[in-house]
Scaffold this motif. Structure first.
Motif, short mmCIF file in Angstrom:
data_model
loop_
_atom_site.label_atom_id
_atom_site.label_comp_id
_atom_site.label_asym_id
_atom_site.label_seq_id
_atom_site.Cartn_x
_atom_site.Cartn_y
_atom_site.Cartn_z
N ALA A 25 -13.51 -12.61 11.96
CA ALA A 25 -12.50 -11.52 12.16
C ALA A 25 -11.29 -11.62 12.79
CB ALA A 25 -13.38 -10.20 12.50
N THR A 26 -9.86 -11.35 12.60
CA THR A 26 -8.86 -11.65 13.52
C THR A 26 -8.01 -10.37 13.43
OG1 THR A 26 -7.71 -12.32 11.38
CG2 THR A 26 -8.88 -14.08 12.70
N ALA A 27 -7.15 -10.36 14.43
CA ALA A 27 -6.18 -9.05 14.65
C ALA A 27 -5.16 -9.48 13.62
CB ALA A 27 -5.80 -9.33 15.81
N GLY A 28 -5.62 -8.95 12.40
CA GLY A 28 -4.58 -8.80 11.22
C GLY A 28 -4.48 -10.23 10.60
N GLY A 29 -3.72 -10.47 9.66
CA GLY A 29 -3.42 -11.83 9.04
C GLY A 29 -2.72 -12.73 10.17
N THR A 30 -1.73 -12.14 11.06
CA THR A 30 -1.23 -12.92 12.15
C THR A 30 -2.30 -13.52 13.05
OG1 THR A 30 0.55 -11.36 12.13
CG2 THR A 30 0.27 -12.67 13.91
N GLY A 31 -3.42 -12.82 13.21
CA GLY A 31 -4.31 -13.38 14.17
C GLY A 31 -5.03 -14.63 13.40
#
Length: 413
Positions: A105-111
């Motif tokens: 899991a990431t902070a949005g696609g930016t992450g």
């Protein structure tokens, strides 16, 4: 500045984002002239026909019914197990080939893009993407001690992917680097709306495999943030079938975002997914990116993960979400159709558009052209190679005439 307290690598860092700058100018014009008179072609979100942020009803319904604890609880460092399972199946479920899969899991696609660049490109070396690209790739490279270089995305006629330019750039970089991270934003490319064809994908992967056979390590990141605005799901994800039989020194990654696919922009949830034919490569992916998650945001929005996993586990909710996505996709497509037809009619040259939020217009002086458009209260985004027109944010009634005015502004500027 007479004195700097920043570390040497952070000195003189400033950020100018042309997208947010253009949107700010648009907002100021709305204050003066009123929303009805201003055309906002700047921001990468879907606005409804009243100019309000479009929200998918299925997502909103689940959001409002969830207990507060789902939003206030910590999530697992690498992402909740149900969310990771959902992401892997959303990306690879219909097209799964033999190999090993994972996701964090990431902070949005930016992450997701951040983790790929941080962990799969050597410091001081080059990350490769196309010349038409999202500017934040360069920012992330600078933040993580990498350099971004580009290849020419289109051929001279602006009709197809420039496979020759891609091959030449990969060849030249791998003469001086033992590894390379390649970022391809497809389908529904930002800022052009382009999507690689099946044959173009074959050409890209053949080039990658040829260099892998020479002992080079290749990581390829497909930025699929806008994929649900490109085609029906089974069509949009069909390229994932092509990842079968990749050599073990090729890692395939995909940047998944809930921002667009779930109209959940502000909740900042996404994932970096990976596929390899080597189990050890995927084990390393899990360990490396879990470390980065802990070091950057610790864990990602729990509520957004719960929503994604709830929808995935429920067949009816999945069907409802796909209907919501189709409705907004059709709305954006209908807006794009008007602009594309009027561009052809008035002689405005655009790059090939196949779907997504944006249409790109090549231009030599994009900033001056956008300034000229302000006289007609039309606001678009000037980029290095041209102008980005966000058809996603333009109501149908405001699109007629925009292409012609843009063409006229190009002649005057």
């Amino acid at each position: 500045m007479s004195m700097s307290m920043a570390a040497s690598h952070a000195v003189n860092r400033t950020l100018y984002d042309p997208i947010f700058a253009a949107n700010s100018a648009c907002k100021e014009a709305i204050k003066i002239h009123g929303k009805d008179k201003v055309t906002n072609a700047t921001i990468g979100v879907v606005l409804d026909e009243d100019g309000k942020l479009a929200v998918m009803p299925t997502v909103e319904k689940i959001f409002r019914e969830m207990p507060m604890s789902d939003f206030t609880s910590y999530a697992a460092l690498s992402g909740n197990a149900d969310f990771i399972d959902a992401v892997k199946n959303i990306i690879f479920g219909e097209t799964k080939c033999d190999g090993y899969f994972s996701a964090v899991a990431t902070a949005g696609g930016t992450g997701a893009i951040h983790h790929a660049i941080a962990n799969y490109a050597e410091r001081g070396e080059v990350v490769l993407t196309s010349d038409w690209c999202w500017g934040n790739y360069k920012t992330i490279c600078a933040e993580t001690g990498k350099r971004l270089e580009t290849f020419k995305l289109f051929n001279d006629e602006l009709t197809q992917f420039n496979l020759t330019a891609f091959a030449d750039k990969v060849e030249n970089l791998l003469k001086v680097q033992d590894s390379l991270l390649i970022i391809l934003n497809t389908p529904a490319h930002n800022p052009t709306g382009y999507a690689l064809t099946s044959d173009e994908w074959d050409g890209v992967l053949d080039i990658i495999k040829n260099h892998a056979a020479k002992g080079k390590k290749i990581s390829m990141l497909a930025d699929v943030a806008y994929i649900d605005f490109s085609a029906e799901k089974n069509v949009a994800w069909s390229f994932a079938k092509k990842f079968a039989n990749m050599p073990s020194n090729v890692l395939i990654m995909l940047a998944f975002s809930m921002s667009k696919s779930y109209t959940f922009y502000g909740q900042r949830a996404g994932a970096l997914a990976a596929f390899s034919t080597d189990a050890d490569v995927i084990k390393e992916f899990d360990d490396t990116n879990k470390f980065s998650c802990r070091a950057t945001w610790s864990n990602v929005n729990n509520g957004a993960q719960v929503i994604c996993s709830k929808i995935y586990r429920d067949e009816k909710l999945r069907a409802d979400l796909e209907k919501d996505q189709a409705a907004l996709r059709n709305l954006v497509n209908s807006r794009a159709d008007i602009f594309v037809k009027e561009a052809a009619s008035c002689g405005l040259k655009i790059v090939p558009y196949k779907g997504g939020f944006f249409i790109a217009v090549p231009a030599e002086n994009p900033a001056a052209i956008c300034e000229k458009l302000h006289e007609d209260l039309i606001f678009a985004v000037p980029l290095k190679l041209g102008i980005r027109v966000a058809v996603c944010s333009m109501p149908l009634a405001k699109i007629p005439g925009v292409a012609e005015k843009l063409h006229a502004a190009m002649k005057i500027s």
